[in-house]
Scaffold this motif. Sequence first.
Motif, PDB file in Angstrom:
ATOM      1  N   ASP A 134      57.115  38.862  52.505  1.00  0.00           N
ATOM      2  CA  ASP A 134      56.305  38.580  51.314  1.00  0.00           C
ATOM      3  C   ASP A 134      55.806  37.144  51.247  1.00  0.00           C
ATOM      4  O   ASP A 134      56.264  36.352  50.431  1.00  0.00           O
ATOM      5  CB  ASP A 134      57.101  38.919  50.037  1.00  0.00           C
ATOM      6  CG  ASP A 134      58.288  37.985  49.843  1.00  0.00           C
ATOM      7  OD1 ASP A 134      58.808  37.468  50.847  1.00  0.00           O
ATOM      8  OD2 ASP A 134      58.677  37.749  48.686  1.00  0.00           O
ATOM      9  N   THR A 152      59.881  34.727  50.962  1.00  0.00           N
ATOM     10  CA  THR A 152      61.143  34.533  50.246  1.00  0.00           C
ATOM     11  C   THR A 152      62.263  35.435  50.734  1.00  0.00           C
ATOM     12  O   THR A 152      63.438  35.125  50.535  1.00  0.00           O
ATOM     13  CB  THR A 152      60.939  34.760  48.737  1.00  0.00           C
ATOM     14  OG1 THR A 152      60.542  36.112  48.495  1.00  0.00           O
ATOM     15  CG2 THR A 152      59.886  33.817  48.172  1.00  0.00           C
ATOM     16  N   ASN A 153      61.926  36.562  51.356  1.00  0.00           N
ATOM     17  CA  ASN A 153      62.958  37.500  51.813  1.00  0.00           C
ATOM     18  C   ASN A 153      63.496  37.203  53.211  1.00  0.00           C
ATOM     19  O   ASN A 153      64.328  37.953  53.726  1.00  0.00           O
ATOM     20  CB  ASN A 153      62.400  38.934  51.812  1.00  0.00           C
ATOM     21  CG  ASN A 153      62.382  39.545  50.434  1.00  0.00           C
ATOM     22  OD1 ASN A 153      63.330  39.395  49.659  1.00  0.00           O
ATOM     23  ND2 ASN A 153      61.299  40.234  50.102  1.00  0.00           N
ATOM     24  N   ARG A 156      67.240  37.291  54.394  1.00  0.00           N
ATOM     25  CA  ARG A 156      67.920  38.583  54.578  1.00  0.00           C
ATOM     26  C   ARG A 156      67.273  39.429  55.667  1.00  0.00           C
ATOM     27  O   ARG A 156      67.960  40.057  56.479  1.00  0.00           O
ATOM     28  CB  ARG A 156      67.927  39.363  53.262  1.00  0.00           C
ATOM     29  CG  ARG A 156      68.691  40.695  53.342  1.00  0.00           C
ATOM     30  CD  ARG A 156      68.714  41.400  51.998  1.00  0.00           C
ATOM     31  NE  ARG A 156      69.477  42.639  52.039  1.00  0.00           N
ATOM     32  CZ  ARG A 156      70.775  42.744  51.788  1.00  0.00           C
ATOM     33  NH1 ARG A 156      71.467  41.653  51.476  1.00  0.00           N
ATOM     34  NH2 ARG A 156      71.391  43.905  51.831  1.00  0.00           N
ATOM     35  N   ARG A 249      67.500  36.657  48.525  1.00  0.00           N
ATOM     36  CA  ARG A 249      66.572  35.522  48.538  1.00  0.00           C
ATOM     37  C   ARG A 249      67.290  34.317  47.930  1.00  0.00           C
ATOM     38  O   ARG A 249      68.140  34.465  47.055  1.00  0.00           O
ATOM     39  CB  ARG A 249      65.325  35.778  47.684  1.00  0.00           C
ATOM     40  CG  ARG A 249      64.619  37.082  47.895  1.00  0.00           C
ATOM     41  CD  ARG A 249      63.267  37.064  47.181  1.00  0.00           C
ATOM     42  NE  ARG A 249      62.989  38.298  46.476  1.00  0.00           N
ATOM     43  CZ  ARG A 249      61.798  38.671  46.017  1.00  0.00           C
ATOM     44  NH1 ARG A 249      60.763  37.886  46.213  1.00  0.00           N
ATOM     45  NH2 ARG A 249      61.637  39.799  45.382  1.00  0.00           N
ATOM     46  N   GLU A 251      65.660  30.418  46.784  1.00  0.00           N
ATOM     47  CA  GLU A 251      64.536  29.496  46.798  1.00  0.00           C
ATOM     48  C   GLU A 251      64.894  28.225  46.047  1.00  0.00           C
ATOM     49  O   GLU A 251      65.599  28.266  45.027  1.00  0.00           O
ATOM     50  CB  GLU A 251      63.322  30.139  46.117  1.00  0.00           C
ATOM     51  CG  GLU A 251      62.784  31.364  46.825  1.00  0.00           C
ATOM     52  CD  GLU A 251      62.051  31.011  48.103  1.00  0.00           C
ATOM     53  OE1 GLU A 251      61.062  30.262  48.043  1.00  0.00           O
ATOM     54  OE2 GLU A 251      62.484  31.475  49.165  1.00  0.00           O
ATOM     55  N   GLU A 278      68.378  35.979  44.546  1.00  0.00           N
ATOM     56  CA  GLU A 278      68.318  37.423  44.336  1.00  0.00           C
ATOM     57  C   GLU A 278      69.430  38.063  45.158  1.00  0.00           C
ATOM     58  O   GLU A 278      69.670  37.676  46.309  1.00  0.00           O
ATOM     59  CB  GLU A 278      66.966  37.999  44.725  1.00  0.00           C
ATOM     60  CG  GLU A 278      66.787  39.447  44.271  1.00  0.00           C
ATOM     61  CD  GLU A 278      65.356  39.922  44.388  1.00  0.00           C
ATOM     62  OE1 GLU A 278      64.607  39.786  43.394  1.00  0.00           O
ATOM     63  OE2 GLU A 278      64.973  40.401  45.474  1.00  0.00           O
ATOM     64  N   TRP A 318      59.916  36.182  39.983  1.00  0.00           N
ATOM     65  CA  TRP A 318      59.377  36.060  41.330  1.00  0.00           C
ATOM     66  C   TRP A 318      57.863  35.953  41.331  1.00  0.00           C
ATOM     67  O   TRP A 318      57.280  35.349  42.235  1.00  0.00           O
ATOM     68  CB  TRP A 318      59.872  37.207  42.204  1.00  0.00           C
ATOM     69  CG  TRP A 318      61.334  37.076  42.450  1.00  0.00           C
ATOM     70  CD1 TRP A 318      62.334  37.860  41.958  1.00  0.00           C
ATOM     71  CD2 TRP A 318      61.981  36.038  43.202  1.00  0.00           C
ATOM     72  NE1 TRP A 318      63.560  37.385  42.358  1.00  0.00           N
ATOM     73  CE2 TRP A 318      63.377  36.276  43.131  1.00  0.00           C
ATOM     74  CE3 TRP A 318      61.528  34.949  43.936  1.00  0.00           C
ATOM     75  CZ2 TRP A 318      64.304  35.453  43.755  1.00  0.00           C
ATOM     76  CZ3 TRP A 318      62.448  34.127  44.560  1.00  0.00           C
ATOM     77  CH2 TRP A 318      63.821  34.381  44.462  1.00  0.00           C
ATOM     78  N   ARG A 321      57.344  32.378  41.015  1.00  0.00           N
ATOM     79  CA  ARG A 321      57.555  31.723  42.310  1.00  0.00           C
ATOM     80  C   ARG A 321      56.355  31.918  43.224  1.00  0.00           C
ATOM     81  O   ARG A 321      55.905  30.969  43.893  1.00  0.00           O
ATOM     82  CB  ARG A 321      58.827  32.286  42.969  1.00  0.00           C
ATOM     83  CG  ARG A 321      59.007  31.913  44.444  1.00  0.00           C
ATOM     84  CD  ARG A 321      59.088  30.405  44.639  1.00  0.00           C
ATOM     85  NE  ARG A 321      59.169  30.040  46.052  1.00  0.00           N
ATOM     86  CZ  ARG A 321      58.121  29.830  46.841  1.00  0.00           C
ATOM     87  NH1 ARG A 321      56.870  29.951  46.366  1.00  0.00           N
ATOM     88  NH2 ARG A 321      58.277  29.487  48.100  1.00  0.00           N
ATOM     89  N   HIS A 322      55.804  33.115  43.255  1.00  0.00           N
ATOM     90  CA  HIS A 322      54.672  33.361  44.137  1.00  0.00           C
ATOM     91  C   HIS A 322      53.379  32.727  43.636  1.00  0.00           C
ATOM     92  O   HIS A 322      52.431  32.549  44.410  1.00  0.00           O
ATOM     93  CB  HIS A 322      54.481  34.873  44.324  1.00  0.00           C
ATOM     94  CG  HIS A 322      55.442  35.475  45.298  1.00  0.00           C
ATOM     95  ND1 HIS A 322      56.258  36.530  44.978  1.00  0.00           N
ATOM     96  CD2 HIS A 322      55.720  35.150  46.577  1.00  0.00           C
ATOM     97  CE1 HIS A 322      57.006  36.837  46.032  1.00  0.00           C
ATOM     98  NE2 HIS A 322      56.691  36.014  47.018  1.00  0.00           N
ATOM     99  N   HIS A 372      62.114  28.003  51.181  1.00  0.00           N
ATOM    100  CA  HIS A 372      62.964  29.152  51.499  1.00  0.00           C
ATOM    101  C   HIS A 372      64.227  28.582  52.141  1.00  0.00           C
ATOM    102  O   HIS A 372      64.457  28.725  53.347  1.00  0.00           O
ATOM    103  CB  HIS A 372      62.234  30.094  52.456  1.00  0.00           C
ATOM    104  CG  HIS A 372      60.803  30.345  52.102  1.00  0.00           C
ATOM    105  ND1 HIS A 372      60.401  30.739  50.848  1.00  0.00           N
ATOM    106  CD2 HIS A 372      59.662  30.243  52.839  1.00  0.00           C
ATOM    107  CE1 HIS A 372      59.078  30.878  50.834  1.00  0.00           C
ATOM    108  NE2 HIS A 372      58.614  30.573  52.027  1.00  0.00           N
TER     109      HIS A 372
END
Length: 466
Positions: A134, A152-153, A156, A249, A251, A278, A318, A321-322, A372
Amino acid sequence: MNYGDVDAAITTLKPWFGDRLSVALVVRQQHGKDTTFHPVMAPDAVVFPESVDEVRRIVHVCADLRVPIVPFGSGTSCEGHISALHGGICIDMSRLQSIRAVRVDDLDATVEAGVTRKALNAQLRDTGLHFPIDPGADASIGGMVSTRASGTNAVRYGTMREQVLGLEVILPDGSLVHTGNRARKSAAGYDLTHLFVGSEGTLGIVTAVTLKLHALPEHIAAATCAFPDLALAVQTVIQTIQAGVPIGRVELLDATQVEAVNRYSKMGLVVAPTLLFEFHGSPGAVRDQIELVKDIAEANRGCQFTWAERPEDRSRLWKARHDIWWANMALRPGSQGLPTDVCVPISELASNILAAQEEVRQANLIAPICGHVGDGNFHLCFVVDADDADEMARVERVNRRMIERALDSGGTCTGEHGIGYGKIEFLRRETGDAFALHRKIKQAFDPAGIMNPGKIVGDLSKAAAT
């Protein structure tokens, strides 16, 4: 590098594409400018193919006439990837939007290059699966492959590199090849798939991608926590990862970034260095993760630890954040943005961020910090008056020192934005003698130098040492 007659290419292509070939100045300018401060470098024409065969037709014509080709996804890149440094033909891939197959049992899908990440996830909504990569913008899948996108992912799920099983690619001579397959591992020959991932359109044009999909987590919760300084926030991240917490996530926002987010997205975050977390898993596992991270944060003087499980609350957090890019631009109306991007070993993260922050302060610049941080990746977003030569010189000095520190720390000049033409110098320093090998790869795939020329390795006509 001597290029051929672009007017002849336009004349040849026009009867086939009609009004889907544009030489209008506004269209060309839109396709010669990314989201950052880089100046407009427009192509001579923009073509909008609607099938793979049409893309091949364009490439064949350009190859025959030695005309530069610039692939275009959604225009959200950051390092001048779509700038037409030598003019030529821009191929806008946005109309290749077929989701060819979703294989729920195998957790994979094959999509055309123009499909965006949000469109793919909308299609997957009822399958229990999702595509997790993403980047802040709703980028196209083909563009995400080309820049080896992240987001952000990544802490993981990894980056785009880990999600691609196979590719359909049109080479600079117009031939079509398929790389990889749908097996989850292979030891068969050179890894051509991942050679194209991150190649920024310099080796060929990605027309379709076979991707890994992932099961949606059973339960998700988000949390925020403020800290008295950046070093303690970063220390919390390091200790969380060392403790083996499988966070979805994490951040980091510095105080300036939090202030921008609060203003733009109407958030009520404490104006201090802040972590956004997250957590994914079963309800019980998520509660355990939250308690452990809360304990770690409090030991590092974290405060205002709050969490939310309702989807609408998580989505609001989120989305804010984006939307950081737009929040930062709103700090200085009429400004332009210069987003930086380095990645360092996590043990070096705090020292690199703090040094960059201090240099921003000393240079009297506006540059919120976000990152990140779970994988050591952080950004300064300079908010600049691009017409102010003195300000831009200060920006260049701070940016250069930040990149040099990252390289000296065992890091990279870019964790996710790519090289484009803006970071060729730093790639040369980072790769050392191997930079010549990068150029040999480009030469082998594209001896005429027509495919997105001037990016990653510069122009082939220039000596490798320059």
